[in-house]
Enzyme design. Structure first.
Site, PDB file in Angstrom:
ATOM      1  N   ASP A  34      -6.224  15.872 -15.359  1.00  0.00           N
ATOM      2  CA  ASP A  34      -5.836  16.581 -14.135  1.00  0.00           C
ATOM      3  C   ASP A  34      -5.644  18.056 -14.493  1.00  0.00           C
ATOM      4  O   ASP A  34      -5.234  18.372 -15.618  1.00  0.00           O
ATOM      5  CB  ASP A  34      -4.535  15.998 -13.557  1.00  0.00           C
ATOM      6  CG  ASP A  34      -4.395  16.287 -12.071  1.00  0.00           C
ATOM      7  OD1 ASP A  34      -4.486  15.349 -11.268  1.00  0.00           O
ATOM      8  OD2 ASP A  34      -4.227  17.484 -11.714  1.00  0.00           O
ATOM      9  N   CYS A 283      -5.867   8.056   4.428  1.00  0.00           N
ATOM     10  CA  CYS A 283      -7.243   7.546   4.438  1.00  0.00           C
ATOM     11  C   CYS A 283      -7.831   7.373   5.826  1.00  0.00           C
ATOM     12  O   CYS A 283      -8.856   7.981   6.138  1.00  0.00           O
ATOM     13  CB  CYS A 283      -7.296   6.223   3.684  1.00  0.00           C
ATOM     14  SG  CYS A 283      -6.711   6.391   2.006  1.00  0.00           S
TER      15      CYS A 283
HETATM   16  C1  UGA Z   1      -6.331   1.913   3.588  1.00  0.00           C
HETATM   17  C2  UGA Z   1      -7.191   0.638   3.449  1.00  0.00           C
HETATM   18  O1  UGA Z   1      -6.467  -0.503   3.922  1.00  0.00           O
HETATM   19  C3  UGA Z   1      -7.601   0.412   1.995  1.00  0.00           C
HETATM   20  O2  UGA Z   1      -8.471  -0.702   1.912  1.00  0.00           O
HETATM   21  C4  UGA Z   1      -8.314   1.669   1.492  1.00  0.00           C
HETATM   22  O3  UGA Z   1      -8.672   1.542   0.128  1.00  0.00           O
HETATM   23  C5  UGA Z   1      -7.407   2.860   1.649  1.00  0.00           C
HETATM   24  O4  UGA Z   1      -7.054   3.008   3.041  1.00  0.00           O
HETATM   25  C6  UGA Z   1      -8.139   4.077   1.148  1.00  0.00           C
HETATM   26  O5  UGA Z   1      -9.207   4.396   1.693  1.00  0.00           O
HETATM   27  O6  UGA Z   1      -7.736   4.645   0.118  1.00  0.00           O
HETATM   28  P1  UGA Z   1      -3.735   2.499   3.212  1.00  0.00           P
HETATM   29  O7  UGA Z   1      -4.054   3.837   3.818  1.00  0.00           O
HETATM   30  O8  UGA Z   1      -2.934   2.435   1.968  1.00  0.00           O
HETATM   31  O9  UGA Z   1      -5.110   1.699   2.890  1.00  0.00           O
HETATM   32  O10 UGA Z   1      -2.936   1.695   4.317  1.00  0.00           O
HETATM   33  P2  UGA Z   1      -3.124   0.409   5.235  1.00  0.00           P
HETATM   34  O11 UGA Z   1      -2.255  -0.662   4.739  1.00  0.00           O
HETATM   35  O12 UGA Z   1      -4.533   0.097   5.445  1.00  0.00           O
HETATM   36  O13 UGA Z   1      -2.506   0.983   6.599  1.00  0.00           O
HETATM   37  C7  UGA Z   1      -3.070   2.130   7.249  1.00  0.00           C
HETATM   38  C8  UGA Z   1      -2.338   2.420   8.543  1.00  0.00           C
HETATM   39  O14 UGA Z   1      -2.664   1.434   9.523  1.00  0.00           O
HETATM   40  C9  UGA Z   1      -0.821   2.412   8.437  1.00  0.00           C
HETATM   41  O15 UGA Z   1      -0.304   3.469   9.211  1.00  0.00           O
HETATM   42  C10 UGA Z   1      -0.418   1.056   9.000  1.00  0.00           C
HETATM   43  O16 UGA Z   1       0.874   1.038   9.520  1.00  0.00           O
HETATM   44  C11 UGA Z   1      -1.475   0.888  10.078  1.00  0.00           C
HETATM   45  N1  UGA Z   1      -1.739  -0.530  10.440  1.00  0.00           N
HETATM   46  C12 UGA Z   1      -2.279  -1.380   9.535  1.00  0.00           C
HETATM   47  C13 UGA Z   1      -1.475  -0.959  11.741  1.00  0.00           C
HETATM   48  O17 UGA Z   1      -0.987  -0.174  12.591  1.00  0.00           O
HETATM   49  N2  UGA Z   1      -1.767  -2.255  12.083  1.00  0.00           N
HETATM   50  C14 UGA Z   1      -2.301  -3.127  11.191  1.00  0.00           C
HETATM   51  O18 UGA Z   1      -2.551  -4.289  11.575  1.00  0.00           O
HETATM   52  C15 UGA Z   1      -2.570  -2.689   9.889  1.00  0.00           C
END
Ligand code: UGA
Length: 477
Positions: A34, A283
């Site tokens: 980094d 993301c």
């Molecule tokens: C997301 C993807 O799930 C991963 O597979 C991916 O690798 C990652 O982005 C990335 O591209 O690096 P992440 O951003 O850590 O992961 O979070 P998630 O758990 O997917 O949640 C994303 C958002 O959606 C959160 O705000 C969560 O609260 C919301 N969410 C998720 C909902 O509102 N409803 C759901 O049913 C699921």
């Protein structure tokens, strides 16, 4: 015994750090690079900058024998057989991914091609990035037979990043040459063969020696699209269920029952059908915009994604309206806010809908007391202390303190502990016994039997049986 591969990981952000630590965990020799000297020094001292289960323990387990941190990209890349680029790809003003960090790293790697190397895109990048990386390396003196560029997207989620990495649904390797695919095969062999899961100290997860992750080899372009399309599809699922939740509210139906009934169809699936206040994080918002922009650059209008974004923006506004409908006017109202992170189990507040809502309530003149188990320090750095109409913001040390004297308690992040609160205690602490839940963490009957008025997403408002009609009116006027 599996082959030990020399790996350089460039970038120690979420994806880079987790990948570096996990590659060391599955037996490889890793240098994580980094440019941020302070961060490298902290990591060398064992200080993990993110809130992520298992990361501290694995850092201790592998540093310095299998894992080192450095600011010297040239030295790390010269030594390595595979160089993973995991630097940031922030969103530019137009919605495109800004690839200048990726380009800068590719330029530098070009000068280190003393032996054959695989350059691996780990960051989320638009289709054609692999071609650009190849061109940049060649323009900067890298001989074309001395390297290949591979796309190996990462699908880990914040909060469960280490176990997602080590127990993946699939490993995608976008390689246009067999030689490069073989290097990636060797890197992931401890997972694909199941050998890792047989180790007594393996990080637990849903994979085991009998349920090994598949490795899918595709073209580099397909792999790039798989990553963007996967995130865009998941975001679409969330916006879809949020739109159906609005319909349920209008029709007096229950979104939890609807989502359950839909999800029981295996073609649809139950996951990512949780309604809420909209998706956030580093993301989904960025990747949906970038994917839409990639399509536009190719002359295609991906209007579905614009709708997904629109529904997501509306979702926070709908929640604000819901709070207004419960409290009538907002100026001067005392609100208890539970949750600031973009989702539970993380201290990350990037693009957090909870943060967006706190800003809106502050601008409406509300006096907010907020609590989050991990994200308050980060929230302090970005949130103002006051809003346009004299709103104010203070932080508390517990969920219960937030409720004291509040006109309503709002749940904005799905931290597991927010779903197990002592409801009788909340009821006696609140000025008005109203809970407005943006994450549907409770069964409405549980709330009403504790004497609480409960408003959630896509479900009928629930009032305690004993509540007088005047109180009821006050609560939902
Ligand atoms: C997301 C993807 O799930 C991963 O597979 C991916 O690798 C990652 O982005 C990335 O591209 O690096 P992440 O951003 O850590 O992961 O979070 P998630 O758990 O997917 O949640 C994303 C958002 O959606 C959160 O705000 C969560 O609260 C919301 N969410 C998720 C909902 O509102 N409803 C759901 O049913 C699921």
């Amino acid at each position: 015994m599996s082959e030990r591969v020399k790996i350089a990981v460039v970038g120690s952000g979420y994806v880079g750090l987790v990948a570096a630590v996990c590659f060391a965990e599955i037996g490889h020799q890793v240098t994580c690079v980094d440019i941020d000297e302070a961060k490298v020094a902290a990591l060398r001292a064992g200080v993990v900058p993110i809130h992520e289960e298992h990361l501290d323990a694995l850092l201790r387990r592998h540093q310095p024998a299998n894992l080192t941190f450095s600011t010297d990209l040239a030295a790390a890349a010269s030594e390595a057989d595979a160089v993973f680029i995991a630097v940031g790809t922030p969103q530019s003003d137009t919605g495109d991914a800004d690839l200048s960090y990726v380009e800068a790293v590719a330029c530098e790697i070009a000068h280190c091609m003393h032996s054959y190397k695989v350059i691996v895109e780990k960051s989320t990048v638009p289709v054609y990035t692999n071609e650009w990386v190849r061109r940049v390396v060649e323009r900067n003196g890298g001989a074309s037979d001395m390297f290949d560029v591979v796309s190996n997207p990462e699908f880990l989620r914040e909060g469960t990043a280490v176990s997602d990495f080590l127990h993946p649904d699939r490993i995608v390797v976008g390689a246009d040459s067999d030689k490069a695919a073989e290097v990636l095969d060797a890197i992931y062999e401890p997972l694909t063969s199941g050998a890792y899961y047989a180790q007594p100290d393996a990080i637990p997860g849903y994979r085991n020696a009998n349920s090994r992750p598949p490795l899918l080899v595709t073209s580099a372009k397909s792999a790039e699209i798989i990553k963007h399309a996967s995130n865009a599809f998941l975001a679409t699922k969330i916006s879809f269920i949020n739109a159906v939740a609005a319909l349920c509210e209008a029709a007096g139906a229950n979104i939890e029952q609807v989502a359950q009934g839909m999800g029981m169809d295996e073609r649809i699936g139950r996951r990512f059908l949780r309604p809420g206040i909209g998706y956030g994080g580093s993301c989904f918002p960025k990747d949906v915009a970038a994917f839409r922009s990639v399509a536009e650059q190719m002359g295609l209008e991906f209007g579905l994604l614009s709708e997904v974004e629109k529904i997501n923006t509306q979702q926070t506004k709908r929640f604000l309206a819901k709070v207004r409908s419960a409290l009538w006017t907002l100026r001067g109202k005392k609100l208890g806010v539970l949750g600031l992170a973009f989702k539970g189990d993380t201290d990350d507040i990037r693009e957090s809908p909870a943060i967006a809502l706190v800003r809106m309530f502050l601008d409406e003149g509300c006096a907010i007391r907020a609590y989050d188990p991990a994200a308050m320090e980060r929230a302090r750095e970005v949130l103002p202390q006051s809003g346009e109409k004299n709103g104010s913001l203070t932080y508390t040390l517990s969920a219960y303190e937030v409720a004291e004297g509040a006109d309503a308690l709002l749940i904005l992040t799905d931290w597991p502990e927010f779903g197990k609160l002592d409801l009788a205690r909340l009821e006696s602490s609140l000025r008005y016994p109203i809970i407005i839940d943006g994450r549907n963490l409770y069964d409405p009957r549980e709330m009403t039997s504790a004497g609480l008025t409960y408003l959630s997403i896509g479900r009928p408002d629930a009032h305690p049986a004993s509540q007088s009609s005047a109180e009821k009116e006050k609560a939902t006027a």
